[in-house]
Design a protein around this motif. Structure first.
Motif, PDB file in Angstrom:
ATOM      1  N   LYS A  15       0.706  -0.442  -3.122  1.00 52.01           N
ATOM      2  CA  LYS A  15       1.420  -0.852  -1.910  1.00 52.01           C
ATOM      3  C   LYS A  15       2.845  -1.271  -2.264  1.00 52.01           C
ATOM      4  O   LYS A  15       3.056  -2.047  -3.197  1.00 52.01           O
ATOM      5  CB  LYS A  15       0.680  -2.015  -1.242  1.00 52.01           C
ATOM      6  CG  LYS A  15       1.289  -2.435   0.099  1.00 52.01           C
ATOM      7  CD  LYS A  15       0.439  -3.519   0.736  1.00 52.01           C
ATOM      8  CE  LYS A  15       1.007  -3.949   2.075  1.00 52.01           C
ATOM      9  NZ  LYS A  15       0.992  -2.836   3.054  1.00 52.01           N
ATOM     10  N   ARG A  36      -2.935   3.120  -1.453  1.00 52.33           N
ATOM     11  CA  ARG A  36      -2.823   1.671  -1.304  1.00 52.33           C
ATOM     12  C   ARG A  36      -4.102   0.936  -1.731  1.00 52.33           C
ATOM     13  O   ARG A  36      -4.538   0.002  -1.070  1.00 52.33           O
ATOM     14  CB  ARG A  36      -2.419   1.324   0.121  1.00 52.33           C
ATOM     15  CG  ARG A  36      -1.006   1.851   0.479  1.00 52.33           C
ATOM     16  CD  ARG A  36      -0.706   1.670   1.951  1.00 52.33           C
ATOM     17  NE  ARG A  36       0.684   1.954   2.278  1.00 52.33           N
ATOM     18  CZ  ARG A  36       1.142   3.160   2.664  1.00 52.33           C
ATOM     19  NH1 ARG A  36       0.299   4.192   2.740  1.00 52.33           N
ATOM     20  NH2 ARG A  36       2.408   3.337   2.962  1.00 52.33           N
ATOM     21  N   ALA A  39      -2.176  -3.536  -5.039  1.00 49.18           N
ATOM     22  CA  ALA A  39      -1.118  -4.311  -4.403  1.00 49.18           C
ATOM     23  C   ALA A  39      -0.711  -5.450  -5.325  1.00 49.18           C
ATOM     24  O   ALA A  39      -1.451  -5.842  -6.238  1.00 49.18           O
ATOM     25  CB  ALA A  39      -1.585  -4.867  -3.052  1.00 49.18           C
ATOM     26  N   THR A  49       5.500  -7.338  -0.670  1.00 44.30           N
ATOM     27  CA  THR A  49       5.935  -6.014  -0.256  1.00 44.30           C
ATOM     28  C   THR A  49       7.457  -5.916  -0.356  1.00 44.30           C
ATOM     29  O   THR A  49       8.139  -6.859  -0.762  1.00 44.30           O
ATOM     30  CB  THR A  49       5.512  -5.709   1.190  1.00 44.30           C
ATOM     31  OG1 THR A  49       6.310  -6.496   2.094  1.00 44.30           O
ATOM     32  CG2 THR A  49       4.032  -6.026   1.404  1.00 44.30           C
TER      33      THR A  49
END
Length: 253
Positions: A15, A36, A39, A49
């Protein structure tokens, strides 16, 4: 809805990292295979992010056989990260969802922290079939998603991107465009439709696979200027999409 053409497929193994554009992909209930499943989280357990760390746009992840990833970024040696053994999980938060994930090894944490410039950890979703339910307002019972923002796939169209870029140029902000499609981080890109045709879609069939359209995607700060690794936010993108969607909710192609 008429007919369009699947132009490209995009898989983002980690991600917020750059991804891959394979010629074909396996469709799983929670998204494209490998999309994804990894992460980053900060020291408080929240997913990191490009919204918080735009430099993540400069990193890339290559999906390896078995689900591992090969990470690369400017100034760092590439790193191969295997799928960790599911001997224990760590709690994490992604947009108010509480999720369990499995930590990668220390080398992965060090590599990612060096690129981001802050202490982060790399986490793998070991069992997407049970870890994170989709928003029940739009999902059917038992539907789940990996580390995507909310839904298994994001679909965009070239016609809507062209129309958006025309709006940006017409609004006197040509220097901020044209926007490339990768700023929207889609999974499927469709060509051959009218601009904004996707606003009215309820079903989408690609080959032998039929997808149910849950909802339009809300505007995201990643596509408003952070997609090239900078901290710039393009006000014209927000203004143009707001103008188009006025009276119909916040949506994008």
């Amino acid at each position: 809805m008429g007919h369009g053409e699947l132009l490209s497929i995009h898989v983002h193994p980690v991600k917020a990292f750059g991804g891959q554009s394979p010629r074909e992909a396996v469709v799983e209930p929670w998204g494209l295979a490998g999309d994804r499943r990894w992460a980053l989280i900060d020291d408080g357990g929240k997913v990191v992010t490009q919204r918080q760390r735009p430099r993540l746009a400069l990193a890339a992840a290559e999906l390896l056989p078995g689900g591992g990833v090969r990470l690369s970024a400017p100034g760092l040696e590439p790193l191969t990260v295997p799928v960790p053994d599911p001997v224990g999980t760590v709690s994490m938060e992604i947009f108010r969802d509480k999720v369990e994930g499995v930590l990668a090894g220390d080398a992965a944490h060090a590599w990612c922290s060096a690129h981001v410039g802050a202490d982060v950890r790399l986490v793998h979703m070991d069992d997407p079939a049970v870890r994170r339910p989709v928003d029940p307002e739009y999902a059917r019972p038992g539907e789940t998603v990996a580390f995507a923002d909310g839904y298994p796939l994001l679909v965009t169209t070239t016609a809507s991107l062209d129309a958006l870029n025309a709006l940006i140029a017409r609004d006197g902000h040509a220097a901020e465009g044209p926007l490339p499609m990768n700023r929207f981080r889609p999974n499927l890109v469709v060509a051959g439709t009218a601009p904004w045709a996707e606003d009215g879609w309820s079903r989408l069939t690609v080959g032998e696979v039929e997808f149910r359209v849950a909802k339009p995607c809300g505007r995201c700060v990643v596509r408003d200027g952070a997609g090239q690794g900078s901290d710039r936010r393009s006000e014209s993108v927000i203004r143009c999409t707001s103008s188009h969607s006025s009276g119909r909710g916040h949506r994008t192609g």
